[in-house]
Design a protein around this motif. Structure first.
Motif, mmCIF file in Angstrom:
data_model
loop_
_atom_site.group_PDB
_atom_site.id
_atom_site.type_symbol
_atom_site.label_atom_id
_atom_site.label_comp_id
_atom_site.label_asym_id
_atom_site.label_seq_id
_atom_site.Cartn_x
_atom_site.Cartn_y
_atom_site.Cartn_z
ATOM 1 N N MET A 51 7.800 -4.007 2.206
ATOM 2 C CA MET A 51 6.633 -3.518 2.928
ATOM 3 C C MET A 51 5.360 -3.817 2.142
ATOM 4 O O MET A 51 5.378 -3.893 0.920
ATOM 5 C CB MET A 51 6.747 -2.003 3.156
ATOM 6 C CG MET A 51 7.970 -1.593 3.972
ATOM 7 S SD MET A 51 8.238 0.198 4.024
ATOM 8 C CE MET A 51 8.972 0.461 2.405
ATOM 9 N N ASN A 52 4.264 -3.972 2.877
ATOM 10 C CA ASN A 52 2.961 -4.178 2.268
ATOM 11 C C ASN A 52 1.942 -3.361 3.046
ATOM 12 O O ASN A 52 2.017 -3.251 4.262
ATOM 13 C CB ASN A 52 2.557 -5.656 2.321
ATOM 14 C CG ASN A 52 3.630 -6.594 1.802
ATOM 15 O OD1 ASN A 52 4.584 -6.874 2.515
ATOM 16 N ND2 ASN A 52 3.490 -7.054 0.589
ATOM 17 N N GLY A 53 0.978 -2.775 2.329
ATOM 18 C CA GLY A 53 -0.037 -1.994 3.004
ATOM 19 C C GLY A 53 -1.035 -1.396 2.032
ATOM 20 O O GLY A 53 -1.206 -1.881 0.912
ATOM 21 N N THR A 54 -1.672 -0.328 2.469
ATOM 22 C CA THR A 54 -2.685 0.352 1.652
ATOM 23 C C THR A 54 -2.284 1.803 1.457
ATOM 24 O O THR A 54 -1.979 2.506 2.431
ATOM 25 C CB THR A 54 -4.068 0.284 2.326
ATOM 26 O OG1 THR A 54 -4.442 -1.095 2.480
ATOM 27 C CG2 THR A 54 -5.116 0.990 1.475
ATOM 28 N N ALA A 55 -2.270 2.239 0.208
ATOM 29 C CA ALA A 55 -1.903 3.618 -0.132
ATOM 30 C C ALA A 55 -3.155 4.416 -0.454
ATOM 31 O O ALA A 55 -4.060 3.921 -1.136
ATOM 32 C CB ALA A 55 -0.961 3.628 -1.330
ATOM 33 N N ARG A 56 -3.170 5.656 0.020
ATOM 34 C CA ARG A 56 -4.263 6.576 -0.281
ATOM 35 C C ARG A 56 -3.659 7.859 -0.847
ATOM 36 O O ARG A 56 -2.657 8.355 -0.332
ATOM 37 C CB ARG A 56 -5.095 6.868 0.968
ATOM 38 C CG ARG A 56 -5.856 5.649 1.477
ATOM 39 C CD ARG A 56 -6.561 5.884 2.794
ATOM 40 N NE ARG A 56 -7.378 4.729 3.173
ATOM 41 C CZ ARG A 56 -6.916 3.627 3.744
ATOM 42 N NH1 ARG A 56 -5.615 3.542 4.025
ATOM 43 N NH2 ARG A 56 -7.710 2.619 4.032
ATOM 44 N N PRO A 57 -4.284 8.392 -1.895
ATOM 45 C CA PRO A 57 -3.699 9.588 -2.522
ATOM 46 C C PRO A 57 -3.844 10.820 -1.632
ATOM 47 O O PRO A 57 -4.825 10.980 -0.904
ATOM 48 C CB PRO A 57 -4.509 9.734 -3.808
ATOM 49 C CG PRO A 57 -5.818 9.064 -3.515
ATOM 50 C CD PRO A 57 -5.512 7.934 -2.576
ATOM 51 N N THR A 58 -2.832 11.682 -1.681
ATOM 52 C CA THR A 58 -2.866 12.974 -1.010
ATOM 53 C C THR A 58 -2.503 14.043 -2.030
ATOM 54 O O THR A 58 -2.155 13.741 -3.177
ATOM 55 C CB THR A 58 -1.863 13.018 0.158
ATOM 56 O OG1 THR A 58 -0.525 12.915 -0.381
ATOM 57 C CG2 THR A 58 -2.097 11.886 1.136
ATOM 58 N N ARG A 59 -2.536 15.279 -1.622
ATOM 59 C CA ARG A 59 -2.206 16.372 -2.528
ATOM 60 C C ARG A 59 -0.764 16.273 -3.004
ATOM 61 O O ARG A 59 -0.450 16.602 -4.152
ATOM 62 C CB ARG A 59 -2.421 17.720 -1.822
ATOM 63 C CG ARG A 59 -2.159 18.932 -2.716
ATOM 64 C CD ARG A 59 -2.388 20.211 -1.945
ATOM 65 N NE ARG A 59 -1.459 20.322 -0.819
ATOM 66 C CZ ARG A 59 -1.469 21.318 0.053
ATOM 67 N NH1 ARG A 59 -2.372 22.275 -0.052
ATOM 68 N NH2 ARG A 59 -0.593 21.353 1.040
ATOM 69 N N ASP A 60 0.124 15.773 -2.138
ATOM 70 C CA ASP A 60 1.546 15.728 -2.480
ATOM 71 C C ASP A 60 2.035 14.360 -2.937
ATOM 72 O O ASP A 60 3.170 14.232 -3.373
ATOM 73 C CB ASP A 60 2.383 16.168 -1.272
ATOM 74 C CG ASP A 60 2.067 17.594 -0.855
ATOM 75 O OD1 ASP A 60 1.870 18.436 -1.752
ATOM 76 O OD2 ASP A 60 2.017 17.845 0.362
ATOM 77 N N GLY A 61 1.198 13.335 -2.827
ATOM 78 C CA GLY A 61 1.655 11.993 -3.197
ATOM 79 C C GLY A 61 0.775 10.912 -2.609
ATOM 80 O O GLY A 61 -0.375 10.750 -3.006
#
Length: 304
Positions: A114-124
């Protein structure tokens, strides 16, 4: 739109596999099929790759009990896990990051890329996917995981391999490589073979054979436009992770490939920096059942 960028197209042409790459490009999807969603949510580890704010490329591993990855939409995931403070991508994931990923299940030799964009959240992390596709099971060693919670130790950073790093590399049958394209889009890929397939040529030089793959040449295509790469070498028995960043170059000389059974090409990697984190992963794995596709390894005086 062509799913391949110009680096991938150039490598496919050089390898003489343009038509094959076109034929398999239909496997690349933008939405998660139901069968893939079920598989992803059953996994206990997610291999990732990304570039940090200095442009150094690293690979690492997120782990959790089954269900720590949740499919939240047709093209989105949430991941309830975080990297340790000593991990080379820890600070990178605190900001939106282009991420390459592999959900891999060694016990069944299945993997989704998989490829994409990750954004931080409180849990991960919350991840928006741009591409998802299955990879073939070749060169995956069959293992079964056990969960053993443990606190990651302080990282050791260096500019060259130490004896314990060389010992791990000499015995490994698996590593992961992260690369990025000219726009910073990241990719993570698996490499496997019999122990010894990843060769230490010096304290800052590694080499490995490139075996027959899916003909997409995602990794090589990225290296065509950006030679920076990151390797992650897991110790399956202790949970230690060895992270290497540097540059990789594909050697197309057929004589060099011919010296390594099964090799189509050879890759040389120059280590610029390394981070080793012992006890980084809570997963411990059984002894491997080696893939029947693994070519033999050449040693002085013969093969094994």
């Amino acid at each position: 739109m062509d799913p391949y960028h110009h680096g991938e197209l150039a490598v496919q042409k050089r390898a003489g596999l343009t038509e094959t790459a076109k034929a398999v490009s239909g496997a690349i999807m933008t939405e998660i099929p139901d069968v893939a969603a079920d598989f992803i949510e059953e996994q206990q580890m997610l291999v990732i790759g990304a570039a940090d704010n200095r442009g150094e490329v690293w690979s690492s591993l997120l782990a959790g009990e089954p269900g720590f990855i949740t499919v939240t939409g047709p093209s989105s995931l949430s991941v309830a896990a975080a990297l340790s403070a000593g991990d080379p991508l820890h600070h990178t994931l605190a900001e939106p990051t282009r991420l390459g990923m592999i959900a891999i299940e060694p016990g069944t030799r299945r993997r989704m890329r998989m490829n994409g964009t990750a954004r931080p959240t409180r849990d991960g992390l919350e991840i928006t996917l741009e591409r998802i596709y299955a990879n073939c099971p070749k060169y995956i060693q069959k293992r079964v995981p056990q969960w053993q919670p443990a606190a990651p130790r302080e990282p050791r950073e260096a500019g060259a391999l130490a004896e314990q790093d060389i010992a791990l590399i000499d015995s490994t049958d698996t590593f992961f490589i992260a690369t990025t394209d000219m726009d910073g889009n990241a990719d993570a890929s698996h490499r496997g073979g019999n122990p010894g397939f990843l060769q230490v040529r010096g304290p800052r030089h590694l080499r490995w054979p490139d075996y027959v793959g899916n003909s997409m040449f995602n990794t090589f295509g990225n290296l065509e436009v950006n030679p920076r790469a990151g390797l992650m070498i897991p110790d399956w028995t202790t949970g230690s992770l060895l992270h290497l960043t540097g540059t990789a170059a594909v050697d197309w000389d057929p004589d060099h490939a011919a010296a390594l059974p099964g090799a189509q090409r050879v890759v040389d990697f120059t280590v610029e920096r390394l981070v080793r984190v012992d006890n980084a992963s809570p997963l411990r794995w059984t002894d491997p059942q080696f893939s029947r596709f693994n070519p033999p390894i050449t040693h002085e005086g013969g093969t094994s």
